[in-house]
Design a protein around this motif. Sequence first.
Motif, PDB file in Angstrom:
ATOM      1  N   THR A 336      47.354  22.329  59.686  1.00 20.73           N
ATOM      2  CA  THR A 336      45.959  22.073  59.299  1.00 20.73           C
ATOM      3  C   THR A 336      45.657  20.585  59.369  1.00 20.73           C
ATOM      4  OG1 THR A 336      45.988  24.000  57.819  1.00 20.73           O
ATOM      5  CG2 THR A 336      44.234  22.391  57.488  1.00 20.73           C
ATOM      6  N   ARG A 337      46.553  19.780  58.839  1.00 22.05           N
ATOM      7  CA  ARG A 337      46.358  18.325  58.859  1.00 22.05           C
ATOM      8  C   ARG A 337      46.378  17.789  60.295  1.00 22.05           C
ATOM      9  NH1 ARG A 337      50.466  16.963  53.794  1.00 22.05           N
ATOM     10  NH2 ARG A 337      48.913  17.177  52.110  1.00 22.05           N
ATOM     11  N   ARG A 340      43.046  18.660  62.073  1.00 21.24           N
ATOM     12  CA  ARG A 340      41.952  17.793  61.639  1.00 21.24           C
ATOM     13  C   ARG A 340      42.062  16.412  62.281  1.00 21.24           C
ATOM     14  NH1 ARG A 340      42.449  19.451  55.256  1.00 21.24           N
ATOM     15  NH2 ARG A 340      41.224  21.385  55.356  1.00 21.24           N
ATOM     16  N   ARG A 341      43.286  15.895  62.361  1.00 16.15           N
ATOM     17  CA  ARG A 341      43.497  14.573  62.947  1.00 16.15           C
ATOM     18  C   ARG A 341      43.153  14.585  64.435  1.00 16.15           C
ATOM     19  NH1 ARG A 341      49.069  13.723  62.069  1.00 16.15           N
ATOM     20  NH2 ARG A 341      48.449  13.898  59.881  1.00 16.15           N
ATOM     21  N   ALA A 343      41.177  16.700  66.020  1.00 15.47           N
ATOM     22  CA  ALA A 343      39.741  16.941  66.185  1.00 15.47           C
ATOM     23  C   ALA A 343      38.930  15.674  65.955  1.00 15.47           C
ATOM     24  CB  ALA A 343      39.281  18.035  65.234  1.00 15.47           C
ATOM     25  N   ALA A 344      39.402  14.826  65.049  1.00 14.31           N
ATOM     26  CA  ALA A 344      38.696  13.576  64.753  1.00 14.31           C
ATOM     27  C   ALA A 344      38.922  12.525  65.841  1.00 14.31           C
ATOM     28  CB  ALA A 344      39.156  13.034  63.404  1.00 14.31           C
ATOM     29  N   SER A 350      36.552  18.305  69.371  1.00 14.52           N
ATOM     30  CA  SER A 350      35.740  18.114  68.168  1.00 14.52           C
ATOM     31  C   SER A 350      35.448  19.427  67.440  1.00 14.52           C
ATOM     32  CB  SER A 350      34.420  17.442  68.546  1.00 14.52           C
ATOM     33  OG  SER A 350      33.625  17.256  67.399  1.00 14.52           O
ATOM     34  N   PRO A 352      34.282  20.254  63.102  1.00 17.79           N
ATOM     35  CA  PRO A 352      34.113  19.642  61.781  1.00 17.79           C
ATOM     36  C   PRO A 352      35.359  19.798  60.916  1.00 17.79           C
ATOM     37  CG  PRO A 352      32.162  20.879  62.387  1.00 17.79           C
ATOM     38  CD  PRO A 352      33.196  21.185  63.432  1.00 17.79           C
ATOM     39  N   ARG A 353      35.716  18.735  60.221  1.00 19.28           N
ATOM     40  CA  ARG A 353      36.944  18.728  59.421  1.00 19.28           C
ATOM     41  C   ARG A 353      36.985  19.853  58.411  1.00 19.28           C
ATOM     42  NH1 ARG A 353      39.299  17.157  54.795  1.00 19.28           N
ATOM     43  NH2 ARG A 353      41.296  16.038  54.907  1.00 19.28           N
ATOM     44  N   ASP A 354      35.848  20.106  57.736  1.00 21.98           N
ATOM     45  CA  ASP A 354      35.850  21.122  56.677  1.00 21.98           C
ATOM     46  C   ASP A 354      35.834  22.552  57.223  1.00 21.98           C
ATOM     47  OD1 ASP A 354      33.286  21.094  57.618  1.00 21.98           O
ATOM     48  OD2 ASP A 354      32.312  20.939  55.657  1.00 21.98           O
ATOM     49  N   CYS A 357      40.747  24.966  58.076  1.00 22.34           N
ATOM     50  CA  CYS A 357      41.290  25.224  56.736  1.00 22.34           C
ATOM     51  C   CYS A 357      42.672  25.875  56.812  1.00 22.34           C
ATOM     52  CB  CYS A 357      40.350  26.123  55.940  1.00 22.34           C
ATOM     53  SG  CYS A 357      38.707  25.428  55.658  1.00 22.34           S
ATOM     54  N   ASN A 377      41.974  21.960  51.119  1.00 25.49           N
ATOM     55  CA  ASN A 377      40.663  22.312  51.663  1.00 25.49           C
ATOM     56  C   ASN A 377      39.481  21.799  50.853  1.00 25.49           C
ATOM     57  OD1 ASN A 377      41.989  24.028  53.642  1.00 25.49           O
ATOM     58  ND2 ASN A 377      42.257  25.516  51.994  1.00 25.49           N
TER      59      ASN A 377
END
Length: 473
Positions: A336-337, A340-341, A343-344, A350, A352-354, A357, A377
């Motif tokens: 998950t982490r 997010r990294r 995707a950012a 891309s 969204p971070r939220d 999950c 989350n």
Amino acid sequence: DAALTPRAKRNAAWATTARVKRILELGIEHAPYSHQVEGVVKVLKGVEEDVQRRFLLYYAPRTGKTYVQAALAYLFLRLHQELGVSLVLVVNDREALDSQSFQAVSEFVGRLQEQRPPWQIPGGAEVVQAATVQELKWWIRVSRERVERGGGPPVTVFTTLQKFKDLGPGLATEALARRTVVMPDEVHRSHKDFGSLTVSMEMALGEHLVPGGLLQVALTGTPTSSALQRFGTRRPDGLLVPFHSYHLGTAVSEHMVMDPRTEYFEVASVVAESGVSDLLPAERARMERLLSGSREHLADRVRKVLEHFVATSKALSYKAQGIVVCSDREEVVRATRLARRLAAQHAELSLPRDEICGAFSSDLTIDGDTINEKGLNGFAIKTTEDAKYARLLFVAHKFETGYDNPALTFLYIFRKLSGTESLATQVLLRHCGKRVGKIRPVTLDFANGGGRLLEGVAIYFGDVVCRYGQVVP
């Protein structure tokens, strides 16, 4: 007292096929499937005629098993005098499934209670969830006292199998045991072995007090040999079969669910079948790293998932969801982490971070830090609605089975599932629900090869029987 006689006469005549169909219509708020009506009627007839004490209902995942459970729970309450029932226990083995079943059944019964007679339950009834051992003990005592007094409304209690180990024997009486119906769910898993939890449950509820044992109506979407041996119906030829079934082959042929085999790809097969002319050495090395279960190559697998999900979901007319089945809870957190990294950092990945999950149970210590779902989350994922919030959901032993979201379209598998036909089938059907705009479910399997996963699923495309301790088609 008729309730104490070994073969108390039961009467289910009120529950005609037409009435059962109407009950399901009112409870579900749309027309039921024919196998749901048939299953409910057949079970009630079997209970009335006392043909056996254990019934196994096999309905392929995503074909309405929950509403069969709901209709039976309602009818045991509605006909509690005619059938001699005071206590119905619906038993799951996981908290999330327990809450999900409780919500579905309580809403189903509530809709019928809002109707005019004859759909209301005479004298009322209670549908409750025993979230703690003390609550479970309290409801069993209340039911026992009501039976002893000869009055009081019937109750359906939802709880988990694990709570029974702390109850101890002697809580139920013979009188209550004769008026108890147990409805164990997901018995391919929850009762896969005749273990201490099963013994604890049956001892607490008085299995030994009733000739032939407690009345049990068990449900499963993928019957195993242990489920058939424990709850199955023995045919004249000695083979054990479900009491009533609606198998996966029929469900697919009748377009009730999508076929999980249509867009199933093994990453191992892609690598093995690609020649030098197809893949450059660097790309071949990368693809081989995707197959590695080691932590150091997790980033390669997560990046591949993001690349596939972001690119493919853009072409759809709806907001699709993807689930990644991880090896364990730690991998859920790390993946998950990582997602997010990535995707950012990369515009082409891309998301969204939220909306990325992770779902897992309890607290977990990683690199000296304690983490849980809320910490990962920003909120705990307790229900199906919570899980639907994520576009990409990393899971380990949570929401792999029992999760219903028609928008779920993509499945990515990081864990070996071959050799566990029941679990493999449950997992592979999570994304096979139908919805407008959905063409087919897509699976990328990073962990299983040689077609073994699909071989296991094939067992459930027809009727199943148990022969010599083995499930065979």
